[in-house]
Design a protein around this motif. Structure first.
Motif, mmCIF file in Angstrom:
data_model
loop_
_atom_site.group_PDB
_atom_site.id
_atom_site.type_symbol
_atom_site.label_atom_id
_atom_site.label_comp_id
_atom_site.label_asym_id
_atom_site.label_seq_id
_atom_site.Cartn_x
_atom_site.Cartn_y
_atom_site.Cartn_z
ATOM 1 N N SER A 1 78.793 -12.808 -22.777
ATOM 2 C CA SER A 1 78.575 -13.378 -21.445
ATOM 3 C C SER A 1 79.121 -12.466 -20.340
ATOM 4 O O SER A 1 78.743 -12.606 -19.175
ATOM 5 C CB SER A 1 79.225 -14.754 -21.341
ATOM 6 N N MET A 2 79.998 -11.539 -20.704
ATOM 7 C CA MET A 2 80.582 -10.630 -19.716
ATOM 8 C C MET A 2 79.744 -9.371 -19.521
ATOM 9 O O MET A 2 80.054 -8.549 -18.676
ATOM 10 C CB MET A 2 81.996 -10.225 -20.146
ATOM 11 N N LEU A 3 78.674 -9.216 -20.275
ATOM 12 C CA LEU A 3 77.870 -7.991 -20.216
ATOM 13 C C LEU A 3 76.727 -8.106 -19.208
ATOM 14 O O LEU A 3 75.567 -7.891 -19.525
ATOM 15 C CB LEU A 3 77.339 -7.649 -21.610
ATOM 16 N N LYS A 4 77.096 -8.413 -17.990
ATOM 17 C CA LYS A 4 76.130 -8.501 -16.904
ATOM 18 C C LYS A 4 76.563 -7.505 -15.833
ATOM 19 O O LYS A 4 77.755 -7.374 -15.552
ATOM 20 C CB LYS A 4 76.123 -9.906 -16.311
ATOM 21 N N PRO A 5 75.622 -6.797 -15.233
ATOM 22 C CA PRO A 5 75.988 -5.803 -14.209
ATOM 23 C C PRO A 5 76.873 -6.377 -13.095
ATOM 24 O O PRO A 5 77.796 -5.711 -12.631
ATOM 25 C CB PRO A 5 74.651 -5.323 -13.654
ATOM 26 N N GLU A 6 76.617 -7.609 -12.699
ATOM 27 C CA GLU A 6 77.404 -8.191 -11.606
ATOM 28 C C GLU A 6 78.829 -8.573 -12.045
ATOM 29 O O GLU A 6 79.674 -8.876 -11.215
ATOM 30 C CB GLU A 6 76.691 -9.407 -11.001
ATOM 31 N N GLU A 7 79.099 -8.548 -13.340
ATOM 32 C CA GLU A 7 80.427 -8.877 -13.881
ATOM 33 C C GLU A 7 81.248 -7.620 -14.201
ATOM 34 O O GLU A 7 82.330 -7.713 -14.765
ATOM 35 C CB GLU A 7 80.290 -9.720 -15.156
ATOM 36 N N LYS A 8 80.729 -6.447 -13.843
ATOM 37 C CA LYS A 8 81.367 -5.183 -14.211
ATOM 38 C C LYS A 8 82.837 -5.101 -13.799
ATOM 39 O O LYS A 8 83.702 -4.806 -14.624
ATOM 40 C CB LYS A 8 80.592 -4.013 -13.596
ATOM 41 N N GLU A 9 83.149 -5.373 -12.556
ATOM 42 C CA GLU A 9 84.531 -5.262 -12.086
ATOM 43 C C GLU A 9 85.436 -6.286 -12.760
ATOM 44 O O GLU A 9 86.578 -5.978 -13.105
ATOM 45 C CB GLU A 9 84.597 -5.411 -10.569
ATOM 46 N N ILE A 10 84.930 -7.482 -12.960
ATOM 47 C CA ILE A 10 85.712 -8.514 -13.644
ATOM 48 C C ILE A 10 86.002 -8.075 -15.073
ATOM 49 O O ILE A 10 87.130 -8.188 -15.555
ATOM 50 C CB ILE A 10 84.967 -9.871 -13.626
ATOM 51 N N LEU A 11 84.998 -7.544 -15.755
ATOM 52 C CA LEU A 11 85.176 -7.082 -17.129
ATOM 53 C C LEU A 11 86.214 -5.973 -17.202
ATOM 54 O O LEU A 11 87.088 -5.983 -18.072
ATOM 55 C CB LEU A 11 83.841 -6.602 -17.711
ATOM 56 N N GLU A 12 86.150 -5.028 -16.273
ATOM 57 C CA GLU A 12 87.129 -3.938 -16.257
ATOM 58 C C GLU A 12 88.544 -4.488 -16.101
ATOM 59 O O GLU A 12 89.475 -4.069 -16.795
ATOM 60 C CB GLU A 12 86.801 -2.952 -15.134
ATOM 61 N N ASP A 13 88.717 -5.459 -15.196
ATOM 62 C CA ASP A 13 90.033 -6.064 -14.981
ATOM 63 C C ASP A 13 90.502 -6.812 -16.228
ATOM 64 O O ASP A 13 91.684 -6.768 -16.580
ATOM 65 C CB ASP A 13 90.004 -7.021 -13.786
ATOM 66 N N LEU A 14 89.577 -7.496 -16.888
ATOM 67 C CA LEU A 14 89.945 -8.245 -18.100
ATOM 68 C C LEU A 14 90.342 -7.314 -19.242
ATOM 69 O O LEU A 14 91.256 -7.625 -20.015
ATOM 70 C CB LEU A 14 88.798 -9.162 -18.538
ATOM 71 N N ILE A 15 89.678 -6.171 -19.343
ATOM 72 C CA ILE A 15 90.048 -5.194 -20.382
ATOM 73 C C ILE A 15 91.464 -4.677 -20.122
ATOM 74 O O ILE A 15 92.285 -4.609 -21.041
ATOM 75 C CB ILE A 15 89.030 -4.039 -20.443
ATOM 76 N N ILE A 16 91.752 -4.350 -18.890
ATOM 77 C CA ILE A 16 93.098 -3.875 -18.547
ATOM 78 C C ILE A 16 94.133 -4.958 -18.834
ATOM 79 O O ILE A 16 95.198 -4.687 -19.406
ATOM 80 C CB ILE A 16 93.150 -3.416 -17.075
ATOM 81 N N ALA A 17 93.831 -6.200 -18.466
ATOM 82 C CA ALA A 17 94.775 -7.301 -18.693
ATOM 83 C C ALA A 17 94.998 -7.539 -20.189
ATOM 84 O O ALA A 17 96.134 -7.777 -20.623
ATOM 85 C CB ALA A 17 94.265 -8.578 -18.020
ATOM 86 N N ALA A 18 93.936 -7.469 -20.984
ATOM 87 C CA ALA A 18 94.076 -7.652 -22.426
ATOM 88 C C ALA A 18 94.908 -6.529 -23.038
ATOM 89 O O ALA A 18 95.750 -6.766 -23.917
ATOM 90 C CB ALA A 18 92.700 -7.724 -23.095
ATOM 91 N N HIS A 19 94.679 -5.318 -22.578
ATOM 92 C CA HIS A 19 95.464 -4.176 -23.074
ATOM 93 C C HIS A 19 96.935 -4.347 -22.705
ATOM 94 O O HIS A 19 97.820 -4.109 -23.531
ATOM 95 C CB HIS A 19 94.917 -2.865 -22.504
ATOM 96 N N THR A 20 97.205 -4.772 -21.486
ATOM 97 C CA THR A 20 98.580 -4.997 -21.049
ATOM 98 C C THR A 20 99.244 -6.075 -21.892
ATOM 99 O O THR A 20 100.406 -5.936 -22.293
ATOM 100 C CB THR A 20 98.615 -5.370 -19.558
ATOM 101 N N ASP A 21 98.521 -7.144 -22.189
ATOM 102 C CA ASP A 21 99.047 -8.220 -23.028
ATOM 103 C C ASP A 21 99.433 -7.689 -24.403
ATOM 104 O O ASP A 21 100.538 -7.940 -24.896
ATOM 105 C CB ASP A 21 97.993 -9.332 -23.160
ATOM 106 N N ALA A 22 98.547 -6.931 -25.012
ATOM 107 C CA ALA A 22 98.832 -6.375 -26.340
ATOM 108 C C ALA A 22 99.975 -5.370 -26.274
ATOM 109 O O ALA A 22 100.848 -5.351 -27.146
ATOM 110 C CB ALA A 22 97.577 -5.722 -26.915
#
Length: 107
Positions: free
Chosen positions: A57-78
């Motif tokens: 559901s995150m693989l939409k062009p309009e969700e690009k910035e949100i996805l990038e932020d979520l990847i960074i947040a997930a990496h920080t969590d781990a």
């Protein structure tokens, strides 16, 4: 000089425990997530990313910035979990001896 010899034995024993801990950390994996599980990251005990899972559901062009932020947040969590795991391992290796401020092991 007897105390010096005993101290050297303790240092050698700690070095052995450090090597064991490093091998254990290389085999460990830690998972982090963000966005309620929309993005999941797996790191090894050394902090290297070994897997990334993104909900379709995150693989939409309009969700690009949100996805990038979520990847960074997930990496920080781990990464935070890896650091906590390392701190726990270090306590067991050093026998609870406090290290001087700013001193990080392994060197």
């Amino acid at each position: 000089m007897k105390n010096l010899g005993e101290m050297m034995k303790q240092v050698q024993a700690m070095q052995g425990r450090m090597a064991e801990m490093q091998a254990k950390l290389e085999q460990a994996t830690v998972n982090g997530q963000s966005g309620g599980g929309l993005v999941k990251v797996t790191l090894n005990g050394k902090g290297a990313m070994t897997a990334l899972a993104v909900d379709p559901s995150m693989l939409k062009p309009e969700e690009k910035e949100i996805l990038e932020d979520l990847i960074i947040a997930a990496h920080t969590d781990a990464k935070n979990k890896v650091e906590a795991m390392m701190a726990d391992e270090m306590k067991s290796v050093t026998g609870g001896l406090p290290l001087p401020p700013g001193m990080k092991l392994p060197f």
